[in-house]
Design a protein around this motif. Structure first.
Motif, short mmCIF file in Angstrom:
data_model
loop_
_atom_site.label_atom_id
_atom_site.label_comp_id
_atom_site.label_asym_id
_atom_site.label_seq_id
_atom_site.Cartn_x
_atom_site.Cartn_y
_atom_site.Cartn_z
N ILE A 97 60.16 -104.71 -1.36
CA ILE A 97 59.39 -104.76 0.26
C ILE A 97 59.94 -104.43 1.06
CG2 ILE A 97 57.69 -105.26 1.28
CD1 ILE A 97 56.69 -106.48 -1.15
N TYR A 98 61.30 -105.54 1.61
CA TYR A 98 62.13 -105.64 2.32
C TYR A 98 63.61 -104.04 2.89
CZ TYR A 98 65.52 -107.03 6.09
OH TYR A 98 66.91 -106.89 7.30
N LEU A 99 63.74 -104.05 1.33
CA LEU A 99 64.69 -102.62 0.65
C LEU A 99 64.05 -101.81 1.40
CD1 LEU A 99 67.06 -101.77 -0.45
CD2 LEU A 99 66.36 -101.71 -2.50
N ASP A 100 63.02 -101.63 0.94
CA ASP A 100 61.80 -100.16 0.83
C ASP A 100 61.97 -99.77 2.28
OD1 ASP A 100 62.78 -99.53 -1.83
OD2 ASP A 100 59.84 -100.57 -2.44
N ASN A 144 60.57 -114.03 11.71
CA ASN A 144 59.72 -112.91 12.53
C ASN A 144 59.75 -111.28 12.09
OD1 ASN A 144 62.75 -112.10 12.73
ND2 ASN A 144 62.84 -112.96 15.16
N ASP A 145 60.81 -111.26 10.64
CA ASP A 145 60.14 -110.26 10.21
C ASP A 145 59.72 -109.30 8.94
OD1 ASP A 145 61.37 -110.74 7.08
OD2 ASP A 145 61.91 -111.75 8.35
N PRO A 146 59.16 -108.69 9.63
CA PRO A 146 57.72 -108.10 8.72
C PRO A 146 56.99 -108.72 7.41
CG PRO A 146 57.58 -106.12 10.27
CD PRO A 146 59.13 -107.13 9.99
N PRO A 170 48.13 -108.08 0.96
CA PRO A 170 49.43 -109.47 1.07
C PRO A 170 50.48 -109.25 1.62
CG PRO A 170 48.39 -109.37 -0.70
CD PRO A 170 47.92 -108.39 0.56
N ILE A 171 50.97 -107.48 1.54
CA ILE A 171 52.37 -107.24 1.90
C ILE A 171 52.67 -107.09 3.20
CG2 ILE A 171 53.68 -105.49 1.40
CD1 ILE A 171 53.19 -105.51 -1.79
N ARG A 172 51.51 -106.26 3.68
CA ARG A 172 51.70 -105.60 5.69
C ARG A 172 50.76 -106.42 6.40
NH1 ARG A 172 51.48 -101.72 1.59
NH2 ARG A 172 53.65 -100.17 2.24
N VAL A 173 50.50 -107.65 5.93
CA VAL A 173 49.70 -108.49 6.96
C VAL A 173 50.67 -108.89 8.11
CG1 VAL A 173 49.72 -110.88 5.93
CG2 VAL A 173 47.82 -110.48 7.10
N SER A 174 49.85 -109.08 9.10
CA SER A 174 50.46 -109.53 10.42
C SER A 174 49.84 -109.84 10.87
CB SER A 174 51.00 -108.05 11.59
OG SER A 174 50.06 -107.54 11.88
N GLU A 175 49.59 -110.66 12.59
CA GLU A 175 48.93 -111.45 13.22
C GLU A 175 47.81 -111.23 13.84
OE1 GLU A 175 51.26 -114.00 16.71
OE2 GLU A 175 52.53 -113.62 15.68
#
Length: 278
Positions: A97-100, A144-146, A170-175
């Motif tokens: 996920i981070y790589l992409d 702090n990385d998304p 769950p992959i893109r959830v944020s505050e």
């Protein structure tokens, strides 16, 4: 008589040119067998992923005739940039996920080779012995990385410390997806490498497995561990243009070998194993 040397010279030139032409035709067949890459520069974050290469992968590759240099990093940005620029031949530190996301943002062309044994993200505390000790207003540090922050938020929701909006990704959830914060948790986003140090100043801190182990924290000391799924298992990445080269195949074979599995069983207990080691 003046023409005879010229005729001889002409024949000599034709002979030399013919020899060079023949050599050029034969060269690809010769060079392909002798210019195969044998010196590899392997990047990894300091800690377990560098240690996996040092203890397990490097010895296997050296038996195949490679010379392996390991370069350690203390952040999640430089390893991919160094790989894309050709300073590295491969790296091991990130999940897909981070790589992409990273290569899309930076317009890179990198590819996954093989998953590696992965230390899960975990929550630690120097002030509390249990997750049940959490009090109102507790300060909780998280990456702090998304992508890694999303992992921490999902765990906080699982603990019942916060409530995320229904149907969250769950992959893109944020505050921004925070629906309720009944315990008034104070979230403190920090660079991942700084999270182990934050434990002196926070109630709880989420720490990525590699940085936890590199700082002396043990997985067995964690108050909570993520159930790491395949999408969050770390991987080896290479430049896409190299993915079919022999050195890349040899790296993948080294990770999948029984010899490396024995290294993992001995030195990396508690790590989430990729499917080929189960």
């Amino acid at each position: 008589m003046s023409n005879r040397p010229n005729a001889f010279s002409a024949r000599l030139r034709r002979t030399i040119l013919g020899t060079i032409a023949a050599a050029l035709v034969a060269a690809p067949l010769f060079s392909s067998a002798n210019t195969e890459k044998k010196e590899l520069v392997f990047g990894a974050t300091a800690g377990p992923y560098s240690d996996q290469i040092k203890l397990g992968i490097k010895p296997i590759l050296e038996k195949k005739g490679y010379k392996v240099k390991i370069v350690e990093f203390n952040d999640y940005v430089q390893p991919n940039l160094a790989l894309a620029q050709g300073a590295l031949d491969a790296n091991a530190f990130q999940h897909v996920i981070y790589l992409d996301k990273f290569q899309k943002e930076h317009k890179l062309n990198l590819s996954e080779v093989v998953k590696v044994p992965t230390a899960p993200i975990a929550i630690y505390s120097k002030k509390h012995r249990s997750l049940n000790d959490v009090k109102e207003g507790a300060v909780v540090a998280l990456p702090n990385d998304p992508t890694n922050q999303a992992r921490a938020l999902v765990l906080l929701d699982k603990f019942g410390w916060i409530k995320l909006k229904a149907g969250f990704d769950p992959i893109r959830v944020s505050e921004k997806d925070l629906e309720a914060n009944p315990k008034k948790i104070k979230l403190l986003p920090l660079e991942a490498a700084q999270l182990p140090r934050s434990l002196d100043d926070t109630d709880y801190s989420f720490v990525n497995g590699n940085f936890a182990i590199a700082s002396g924290l043990k997985l067995t000391e964690a108050l909570g561990l993520e159930d790491t799924t395949a999408q969050y298992q770390n991987l080896v990445a290479v430049r896409t243009e190299d993915k079919d080269k022999q050195f890349v195949k040899d790296i993948a074979d080294a990770y999948r070998s029984q010899e490396f599995r024995e290294v993992v069983d001995k030195h990396f207990k508690g790590f989430v194993k990729p499917s080929y080691q189960r």
